[in-house]
Design a protein around this motif. Structure first.
Motif, PDB file in Angstrom:
ATOM      1  N   ARG A  38       0.825  -1.215   0.000  1.00 56.89           N
ATOM      2  CA  ARG A  38       0.000   0.000   0.000  1.00 56.89           C
ATOM      3  C   ARG A  38       0.856   1.260   0.000  1.00 56.89           C
ATOM      4  O   ARG A  38       0.482   2.267  -0.603  1.00 56.89           O
ATOM      5  N   THR A  39       2.006   1.219   0.669  1.00 54.88           N
ATOM      6  CA  THR A  39       2.854   2.416   0.693  1.00 54.88           C
ATOM      7  C   THR A  39       3.458   2.706  -0.681  1.00 54.88           C
ATOM      8  O   THR A  39       3.928   3.821  -0.905  1.00 54.88           O
ATOM      9  N   HIS A  40       3.458   1.721  -1.562  1.00 60.61           N
ATOM     10  CA  HIS A  40       3.992   1.920  -2.907  1.00 60.61           C
ATOM     11  C   HIS A  40       2.875   2.148  -3.938  1.00 60.61           C
ATOM     12  O   HIS A  40       3.124   2.084  -5.146  1.00 60.61           O
ATOM     13  N   ASP A  41       1.673   2.428  -3.461  1.00 58.17           N
ATOM     14  CA  ASP A  41       0.572   2.791  -4.352  1.00 58.17           C
ATOM     15  C   ASP A  41       0.729   4.268  -4.687  1.00 58.17           C
ATOM     16  O   ASP A  41       0.262   5.141  -3.958  1.00 58.17           O
ATOM     17  N   ALA A  42       1.429   4.559  -5.770  1.00 58.59           N
ATOM     18  CA  ALA A  42       1.787   5.942  -6.089  1.00 58.59           C
ATOM     19  C   ALA A  42       1.899   6.113  -7.597  1.00 58.59           C
ATOM     20  O   ALA A  42       1.958   5.148  -8.355  1.00 58.59           O
ATOM     21  N   ASP A  43       1.930   7.368  -8.005  1.00 59.91           N
ATOM     22  CA  ASP A  43       2.147   7.697  -9.415  1.00 59.91           C
ATOM     23  C   ASP A  43       3.626   7.882  -9.714  1.00 59.91           C
ATOM     24  O   ASP A  43       4.070   7.675 -10.842  1.00 59.91           O
ATOM     25  N   VAL A  44       4.379   8.291  -8.695  1.00 69.56           N
ATOM     26  CA  VAL A  44       5.804   8.559  -8.849  1.00 69.56           C
ATOM     27  C   VAL A  44       6.536   7.981  -7.646  1.00 69.56           C
ATOM     28  O   VAL A  44       6.091   8.134  -6.508  1.00 69.56           O
ATOM     29  N   MET A  45       7.665   7.313  -7.900  1.00 70.40           N
ATOM     30  CA  MET A  45       8.577   6.915  -6.835  1.00 70.40           C
ATOM     31  C   MET A  45       9.775   7.847  -6.890  1.00 70.40           C
ATOM     32  O   MET A  45      10.372   8.051  -7.958  1.00 70.40           O
ATOM     33  N   LEU A  46      10.123   8.404  -5.736  1.00 68.50           N
ATOM     34  CA  LEU A  46      11.276   9.284  -5.634  1.00 68.50           C
ATOM     35  C   LEU A  46      12.349   8.578  -4.817  1.00 68.50           C
ATOM     36  O   LEU A  46      12.064   8.056  -3.729  1.00 68.50           O
ATOM     37  N   PHE A  47      13.579   8.543  -5.337  1.00 66.53           N
ATOM     38  CA  PHE A  47      14.659   7.798  -4.707  1.00 66.53           C
ATOM     39  C   PHE A  47      15.878   8.683  -4.494  1.00 66.53           C
ATOM     40  O   PHE A  47      16.153   9.587  -5.295  1.00 66.53           O
ATOM     41  N   GLY A  48      16.649   8.375  -3.460  1.00 69.00           N
ATOM     42  CA  GLY A  48      18.035   8.772  -3.409  1.00 69.00           C
ATOM     43  C   GLY A  48      18.844   7.805  -4.253  1.00 69.00           C
ATOM     44  O   GLY A  48      18.371   6.718  -4.628  1.00 69.00           O
ATOM     45  N   GLU A  53      19.772   2.405  -6.650  1.00 69.64           N
ATOM     46  CA  GLU A  53      20.661   1.353  -7.135  1.00 69.64           C
ATOM     47  C   GLU A  53      20.304   0.004  -6.521  1.00 69.64           C
ATOM     48  O   GLU A  53      20.380  -1.044  -7.187  1.00 69.64           O
ATOM     49  N   SER A  54      19.901   0.012  -5.254  1.00 72.83           N
ATOM     50  CA  SER A  54      19.486  -1.229  -4.606  1.00 72.83           C
ATOM     51  C   SER A  54      18.229  -1.803  -5.256  1.00 72.83           C
ATOM     52  O   SER A  54      18.155  -2.997  -5.553  1.00 72.83           O
ATOM     53  N   PHE A  55      17.242  -0.941  -5.497  1.00 74.22           N
ATOM     54  CA  PHE A  55      16.002  -1.388  -6.142  1.00 74.22           C
ATOM     55  C   PHE A  55      16.260  -1.842  -7.569  1.00 74.22           C
ATOM     56  O   PHE A  55      15.769  -2.896  -7.997  1.00 74.22           O
ATOM     57  N   ALA A  56      17.025  -1.041  -8.317  1.00 77.40           N
ATOM     58  CA  ALA A  56      17.269  -1.358  -9.726  1.00 77.40           C
ATOM     59  C   ALA A  56      18.104  -2.619  -9.885  1.00 77.40           C
ATOM     60  O   ALA A  56      18.044  -3.289 -10.929  1.00 77.40           O
ATOM     61  N   GLY A  57      18.870  -2.964  -8.848  1.00 79.10           N
ATOM     62  CA  GLY A  57      19.663  -4.174  -8.910  1.00 79.10           C
ATOM     63  C   GLY A  57      18.897  -5.431  -8.563  1.00 79.10           C
ATOM     64  O   GLY A  57      19.422  -6.546  -8.718  1.00 79.10           O
ATOM     65  N   ALA A  58      17.653  -5.272  -8.095  1.00 77.71           N
ATOM     66  CA  ALA A  58      16.889  -6.431  -7.648  1.00 77.71           C
ATOM     67  C   ALA A  58      15.561  -6.619  -8.382  1.00 77.71           C
ATOM     68  O   ALA A  58      15.249  -7.719  -8.855  1.00 77.71           O
ATOM     69  N   SER A 122      10.865   5.197  -0.648  1.00 80.15           N
ATOM     70  CA  SER A 122      11.190   4.018   0.136  1.00 80.15           C
ATOM     71  C   SER A 122      12.653   4.132   0.518  1.00 80.15           C
ATOM     72  O   SER A 122      13.513   4.256  -0.360  1.00 80.15           O
ATOM     73  N   GLY A 123      12.938   4.114   1.816  1.00 79.05           N
ATOM     74  CA  GLY A 123      14.318   4.367   2.234  1.00 79.05           C
ATOM     75  C   GLY A 123      14.699   5.802   1.917  1.00 79.05           C
ATOM     76  O   GLY A 123      13.972   6.733   2.239  1.00 79.05           O
ATOM     77  N   SER A 124      15.876   5.983   1.275  1.00 80.07           N
ATOM     78  CA  SER A 124      16.294   7.315   0.801  1.00 80.07           C
ATOM     79  C   SER A 124      16.322   8.332   1.943  1.00 80.07           C
ATOM     80  O   SER A 124      15.703   9.394   1.888  1.00 80.07           O
TER      81      SER A 124
END
Length: 203
Positions: A38-48, A53-58, A122-124
């Protein structure tokens, strides 16, 4: 105005890096999974940069593998993803872009974009701190684990400014994790020691 929310796993000693120690994964269950979804129910994800890199690697590999996480992984892949970094980046994960210009100014513009309903982080940790201090963060979602990490990155830095929050909701899970949602407290309570003790019942 879009809502900006940040979600983090945290140990009792304030560490928010689940890859340090073994305090996170033993407590992950279906309840937490549904809440995280539910916390990732969004139109945009903003990352540090580091979290991206952690998300994109997995997650692209999990989508390609077609396993239990594939649906969630596809949703992340399809979502617009913006990475805040001062260094030039090569972004291979689809629908990814680098934030241009000043962080606060750029996120303020995103928040005002009528086509965007919700922006999630998420994180960041560094980005979360900056957005909260700029008055842009609307919700802070913390999954507080009943364990300490001992060392690692903490959400609130030592020597940082005071920050006030108000509790929006609290939900305990069977594992002992407590899911807390806070918002910024624009009008925090004030008072002195004498005023606090004066409110105690007389013996």
């Amino acid at each position: 105005m879009a809502t900006i929310s940040a979600s983090l796993f945290t140990a009792l000693d304030g560490v928010v890096d689940p890859m340090v120690g073994s305090w996170h994964f033993p407590y992950f269950n279906e309840e937490m999974g549904e809440a995280v979804d539910r916390t990732h129910d969004a139109d945009v994800m903003l990352f540090g940069h580091v979290t991206y890199e952690s998300f994109a690697g997995a997650w692209p590999d999990r989508e390609a593998a077609g396993g239990q996480d594939a649906v969630f992984a596809k949703r992340l892949g399809d979502m617009r993803k913006i990475v805040a970094s001062r260094s030039p980046l090569t972004l291979a994960w689809r629908n990814s872009e680098q934030l241009q210009g000043d962080l606060v100014e750029a996120v303020t513009a995103l928040k005002r974009d009528p086509s965007i309903r919700r922006i999630a982080l998420s994180g960041s940790v560094s980005v979360v701190r900056q957005l909260f201090d700029a008055g842009l963060l609307d919700e802070l979602h913390l999954f507080v684990h009943p364990a300490t990490a001992g060392s690692g990155l903490r959400l609130f830095e030592e020597g940082g400014p005071e920050r006030q929050f108000k509790l929006i909701s609290a939900q305990p899970f069977r594992t002992g994790v407590v899911y807390l949602v806070y918002g910024p407290d624009r009008d925090p309570p004030t008072g002195t020691y004498d005023e606090a003790t004066a409110s105690l019942p007389e013996e």
